[in-house]
Design a protein around this motif. Sequence first.
Motif, short mmCIF file in Angstrom:
data_model
loop_
_atom_site.label_atom_id
_atom_site.label_comp_id
_atom_site.label_asym_id
_atom_site.label_seq_id
_atom_site.Cartn_x
_atom_site.Cartn_y
_atom_site.Cartn_z
N PHE A 66 0.81 -1.22 0.00
CA PHE A 66 0.00 0.00 0.00
C PHE A 66 0.84 1.27 0.00
O PHE A 66 1.85 1.36 0.70
CB PHE A 66 -0.90 0.04 1.24
CG PHE A 66 -1.91 -1.05 1.28
CD1 PHE A 66 -3.12 -0.92 0.58
CD2 PHE A 66 -1.67 -2.20 2.00
CE1 PHE A 66 -4.06 -1.94 0.61
CE2 PHE A 66 -2.61 -3.22 2.04
CZ PHE A 66 -3.80 -3.09 1.34
N VAL A 67 0.40 2.23 -0.79
CA VAL A 67 1.00 3.57 -0.77
C VAL A 67 -0.13 4.57 -0.54
O VAL A 67 -1.05 4.67 -1.36
CB VAL A 67 1.73 3.90 -2.09
CG1 VAL A 67 2.29 5.33 -2.03
CG2 VAL A 67 2.85 2.91 -2.36
N LYS A 78 -2.90 0.09 -4.03
CA LYS A 78 -2.44 -1.24 -3.62
C LYS A 78 -1.79 -1.87 -4.84
O LYS A 78 -2.44 -1.99 -5.88
CB LYS A 78 -3.61 -2.09 -3.13
CG LYS A 78 -3.17 -3.46 -2.62
CD LYS A 78 -4.36 -4.32 -2.20
CE LYS A 78 -3.88 -5.66 -1.67
NZ LYS A 78 -5.00 -6.55 -1.37
N ASN A 79 -0.55 -2.26 -4.73
CA ASN A 79 0.22 -2.77 -5.88
C ASN A 79 0.10 -1.87 -7.09
O ASN A 79 -0.04 -2.33 -8.22
CB ASN A 79 -0.24 -4.19 -6.23
CG ASN A 79 0.03 -5.17 -5.12
OD1 ASN A 79 1.07 -5.13 -4.48
ND2 ASN A 79 -0.93 -6.04 -4.85
N GLY A 80 0.12 -0.57 -6.85
CA GLY A 80 0.07 0.39 -7.95
C GLY A 80 -1.32 0.67 -8.49
O GLY A 80 -1.50 1.47 -9.38
N GLN A 81 -2.34 -0.01 -7.95
CA GLN A 81 -3.72 0.21 -8.40
C GLN A 81 -4.44 1.14 -7.43
O GLN A 81 -4.47 0.88 -6.23
CB GLN A 81 -4.50 -1.11 -8.45
CG GLN A 81 -3.94 -2.15 -9.39
CD GLN A 81 -4.28 -1.87 -10.84
OE1 GLN A 81 -5.25 -1.15 -11.12
NE2 GLN A 81 -3.50 -2.40 -11.76
N ARG A 82 -5.03 2.18 -7.96
CA ARG A 82 -5.77 3.13 -7.13
C ARG A 82 -7.04 2.48 -6.57
O ARG A 82 -7.79 1.84 -7.30
CB ARG A 82 -6.13 4.33 -8.01
CG ARG A 82 -6.95 5.40 -7.34
CD ARG A 82 -6.15 6.27 -6.42
NE ARG A 82 -5.04 6.97 -7.07
CZ ARG A 82 -5.16 8.17 -7.67
NH1 ARG A 82 -6.32 8.77 -7.73
NH2 ARG A 82 -4.11 8.74 -8.21
N LEU A 131 -14.21 -0.91 4.42
CA LEU A 131 -12.81 -0.68 4.04
C LEU A 131 -12.12 -2.00 3.69
O LEU A 131 -11.37 -2.10 2.72
CB LEU A 131 -12.08 0.02 5.19
CG LEU A 131 -10.61 0.39 4.97
CD1 LEU A 131 -10.45 1.28 3.74
CD2 LEU A 131 -10.05 1.10 6.21
N ARG A 132 -12.41 -3.03 4.47
CA ARG A 132 -11.79 -4.33 4.21
C ARG A 132 -12.16 -4.88 2.84
O ARG A 132 -11.35 -5.49 2.17
CB ARG A 132 -12.23 -5.33 5.29
CG ARG A 132 -11.42 -5.24 6.55
CD ARG A 132 -11.96 -6.20 7.56
NE ARG A 132 -11.13 -6.28 8.75
CZ ARG A 132 -11.56 -6.79 9.91
NH1 ARG A 132 -12.81 -7.24 10.01
NH2 ARG A 132 -10.75 -6.85 10.94
N ILE A 133 -13.41 -4.64 2.44
CA ILE A 133 -13.83 -5.12 1.13
C ILE A 133 -12.95 -4.50 0.04
O ILE A 133 -12.60 -5.14 -0.94
CB ILE A 133 -15.33 -4.79 0.88
CG1 ILE A 133 -16.19 -5.63 1.84
CG2 ILE A 133 -15.74 -5.01 -0.57
CD1 ILE A 133 -17.64 -5.23 1.90
N LYS A 134 -12.51 -3.26 0.29
CA LYS A 134 -11.69 -2.60 -0.73
C LYS A 134 -10.22 -2.97 -0.66
O LYS A 134 -9.55 -3.05 -1.68
CB LYS A 134 -11.84 -1.08 -0.58
CG LYS A 134 -13.26 -0.62 -0.86
CD LYS A 134 -13.39 0.89 -0.80
CE LYS A 134 -14.85 1.27 -1.03
NZ LYS A 134 -15.05 2.73 -0.98
N ILE A 135 -9.71 -3.17 0.55
CA ILE A 135 -8.25 -3.36 0.65
C ILE A 135 -7.80 -4.81 0.83
O ILE A 135 -6.65 -5.13 0.57
CB ILE A 135 -7.63 -2.51 1.79
CG1 ILE A 135 -8.11 -2.99 3.17
CG2 ILE A 135 -7.94 -1.02 1.61
CD1 ILE A 135 -7.35 -2.35 4.32
N GLU A 136 -8.69 -5.68 1.28
CA GLU A 136 -8.28 -7.06 1.55
C GLU A 136 -8.63 -7.97 0.37
O GLU A 136 -9.66 -7.77 -0.28
CB GLU A 136 -9.01 -7.60 2.80
CG GLU A 136 -8.76 -6.81 4.07
CD GLU A 136 -7.39 -7.10 4.69
OE1 GLU A 136 -6.67 -7.98 4.19
OE2 GLU A 136 -7.05 -6.44 5.70
#
Length: 229
Positions: A138-139, A149-153, A203-208
């Motif tokens: 994550f950035v 996440k891995n370069g994907q917005r 949030l988890r649905i989006k990042i996990e």
Amino acid sequence: MKKILVLEDESNIRSFIVINLRRNGYEPIEAETGEQALEQLKVNPDICLGLLDVMLPGIDGFEVCRRIRASGSKMGIIMLTAKSQEIDKVTGLMTGADDYVTKPFSPAELTARVDALVRRLGVDEDEKARVEIVRGPFVLNTRNRTLEKNGQRLKLTQIEYLLVKLFMENPGKAMSREDILSAVWGDSFSGELKTVDVNIRRLRIKIEADPTEPEYLTTVWGYGYKWGY
Ligand code: CA
């Protein structure tokens, strides 16, 4: 020591530049042709700045500059130009150079330009470090308020952004729902602690990869949540 690429086909000018760079604490990497320069950049990816002569046998300095930028490199580039027409071309600046120096130049002038650009590049890096928080894949960019996440917005709501920022700023720290609620919603917010759970779930649905088996934003049972990465 900072590496500086010196692309110049005339050996007397090249050694004049090399000597001056060494004297000022830089490590010059020499190239006689554009092709050699590109080769040197492959071998020395940590070159921070290039001095590129324009008139060369084979591909010219503008072409070298264009190829460096086409590769995505943000290194500093100073063109060494001989004629006023060349300066016109540089100021047209479709090649992506940062600066140019006209020949003949004094050692002091060259060093001043190199130092100034090196400083500017350094400032940019510090600035980037201040703006970006990097945790695993994550950035978080705190200026644009974006998460990759891995370069994907990833598209976040403002609340989700504040949540993820809070966690990424406190990696490994267990945070109670009360803490999270007051940090993200503010002390005056009179909502329920359940609000935190609902938003964490979203949030988890989006990042996990699997929100039911969270890898990054984990539950601390009976207490709250923690960023485990
Ligand atoms: Ca030349």
